[in-house]
Design a protein around this motif. Sequence first.
Motif, PDB file in Angstrom:
ATOM      1  N   GLU A  10       0.860  -1.187   0.000  1.00 18.49           N
ATOM      2  CA  GLU A  10       0.000   0.000   0.000  1.00 18.49           C
ATOM      3  C   GLU A  10       0.896   1.237   0.000  1.00 18.49           C
ATOM      4  OE1 GLU A  10      -1.015   0.434   4.707  1.00 18.49           O
ATOM      5  OE2 GLU A  10      -2.161  -1.038   3.570  1.00 18.49           O
ATOM      6  N   PRO A  11       0.339   2.375  -0.347  1.00 16.47           N
ATOM      7  CA  PRO A  11       1.149   3.600  -0.342  1.00 16.47           C
ATOM      8  C   PRO A  11       1.642   3.935   1.068  1.00 16.47           C
ATOM      9  CG  PRO A  11      -1.011   3.992  -1.354  1.00 16.47           C
ATOM     10  CD  PRO A  11      -1.040   2.626  -0.748  1.00 16.47           C
ATOM     11  N   PRO A  12       2.677   4.754   1.178  1.00 17.92           N
ATOM     12  CA  PRO A  12       3.123   5.184   2.509  1.00 17.92           C
ATOM     13  C   PRO A  12       1.962   5.843   3.257  1.00 17.92           C
ATOM     14  CG  PRO A  12       4.689   5.869   0.826  1.00 17.92           C
ATOM     15  CD  PRO A  12       3.488   5.334   0.106  1.00 17.92           C
ATOM     16  N   PRO A  13       1.946   5.772   4.590  1.00 18.45           N
ATOM     17  CA  PRO A  13       0.818   6.305   5.372  1.00 18.45           C
ATOM     18  C   PRO A  13       0.500   7.771   5.093  1.00 18.45           C
ATOM     19  CG  PRO A  13       2.348   5.123   6.794  1.00 18.45           C
ATOM     20  CD  PRO A  13       2.976   5.184   5.429  1.00 18.45           C
ATOM     21  N   ASN A  14       1.482   8.573   4.789  1.00 24.58           N
ATOM     22  CA  ASN A  14       1.271  10.004   4.573  1.00 24.58           C
ATOM     23  C   ASN A  14       1.101  10.360   3.095  1.00 24.58           C
ATOM     24  OD1 ASN A  14       3.872   9.315   3.935  1.00 24.58           O
ATOM     25  ND2 ASN A  14       4.835  11.038   4.970  1.00 24.58           N
ATOM     26  N   LEU A  18       0.747  14.259   1.364  1.00 26.70           N
ATOM     27  CA  LEU A  18       1.898  14.759   0.612  1.00 26.70           C
ATOM     28  C   LEU A  18       1.548  15.033  -0.849  1.00 26.70           C
ATOM     29  CD1 LEU A  18       4.678  12.611   2.255  1.00 26.70           C
ATOM     30  CD2 LEU A  18       4.388  15.083   2.431  1.00 26.70           C
ATOM     31  N   VAL A  19       0.667  14.244  -1.436  1.00 23.88           N
ATOM     32  CA  VAL A  19       0.221  14.511  -2.808  1.00 23.88           C
ATOM     33  C   VAL A  19      -0.455  15.882  -2.863  1.00 23.88           C
ATOM     34  CG1 VAL A  19      -1.401  13.794  -4.622  1.00 23.88           C
ATOM     35  CG2 VAL A  19       0.083  12.097  -3.530  1.00 23.88           C
ATOM     36  N   GLU A  20      -1.260  16.191  -1.854  1.00 23.36           N
ATOM     37  CA  GLU A  20      -1.899  17.512  -1.791  1.00 23.36           C
ATOM     38  C   GLU A  20      -0.871  18.631  -1.656  1.00 23.36           C
ATOM     39  OE1 GLU A  20      -4.995  17.697   1.151  1.00 23.36           O
ATOM     40  OE2 GLU A  20      -5.964  15.895   0.377  1.00 23.36           O
ATOM     41  N   ALA A  40       9.382   3.556   0.252  1.00 24.13           N
ATOM     42  CA  ALA A  40       9.374   4.855  -0.442  1.00 24.13           C
ATOM     43  C   ALA A  40       9.248   5.964   0.589  1.00 24.13           C
ATOM     44  CB  ALA A  40       8.221   4.934  -1.439  1.00 24.13           C
ATOM     45  N   LYS A  41      10.064   6.989   0.412  1.00 22.19           N
ATOM     46  CA  LYS A  41       9.984   8.139   1.304  1.00 22.19           C
ATOM     47  C   LYS A  41       9.961   9.404   0.453  1.00 22.19           C
ATOM     48  CE  LYS A  41      14.939   8.711   1.909  1.00 22.19           C
ATOM     49  NZ  LYS A  41      16.051   8.793   2.799  1.00 22.19           N
ATOM     50  N   PRO A  42       9.310  10.439   0.942  1.00 22.76           N
ATOM     51  CA  PRO A  42       9.286  11.697   0.188  1.00 22.76           C
ATOM     52  C   PRO A  42      10.630  12.408   0.328  1.00 22.76           C
ATOM     53  CG  PRO A  42       8.124  11.953   2.269  1.00 22.76           C
ATOM     54  CD  PRO A  42       8.532  10.510   2.175  1.00 22.76           C
TER      55      PRO A  42
END
Length: 133
Positions: A10-14, A18-20, A40-42
């Motif tokens: 699944e995508p990272p929790p945040n 972060l997309v917003e 994956a990390k931003p």
Amino acid sequence: MPAEFAGMEEPPPNHDVLVEEGWPTLTYKGNTTYDTFTDAKPVELSPGTEIYRIVDERAGNDGGFWAYEIPESKAAWRSDYAVKDDWNDNGYYVKHVVGKEGLKAWEGKVSGQRYRKHDGKKFYLKGGELNFL
């Protein structure tokens, strides 16, 4: 394929927050790209950072996966970045220098990909190299 090469489930929790805030989505048009990472990390790439993309001549410059360096060989690129032949024919590469605004991206290790079965044996591309989208 060993469990350490499995993609994220699944995508990272945040992710959505972060997309917003300007990071690219890892679920573009309902497709999952988070599963191409083991993690994956931003990150925010600094102005002047050089990045590279191997380009499929059939698709042109489209696509979102980039690397910090050019792989030393076609075999290394296919294995370390887990790129199947039918996904990208590796015609050439492009270099991009991040502009003064910087660049928001997801960074992580590439997940492995099941590749083919031959004589009852299953083969996979291991991945593991640092990649970003």
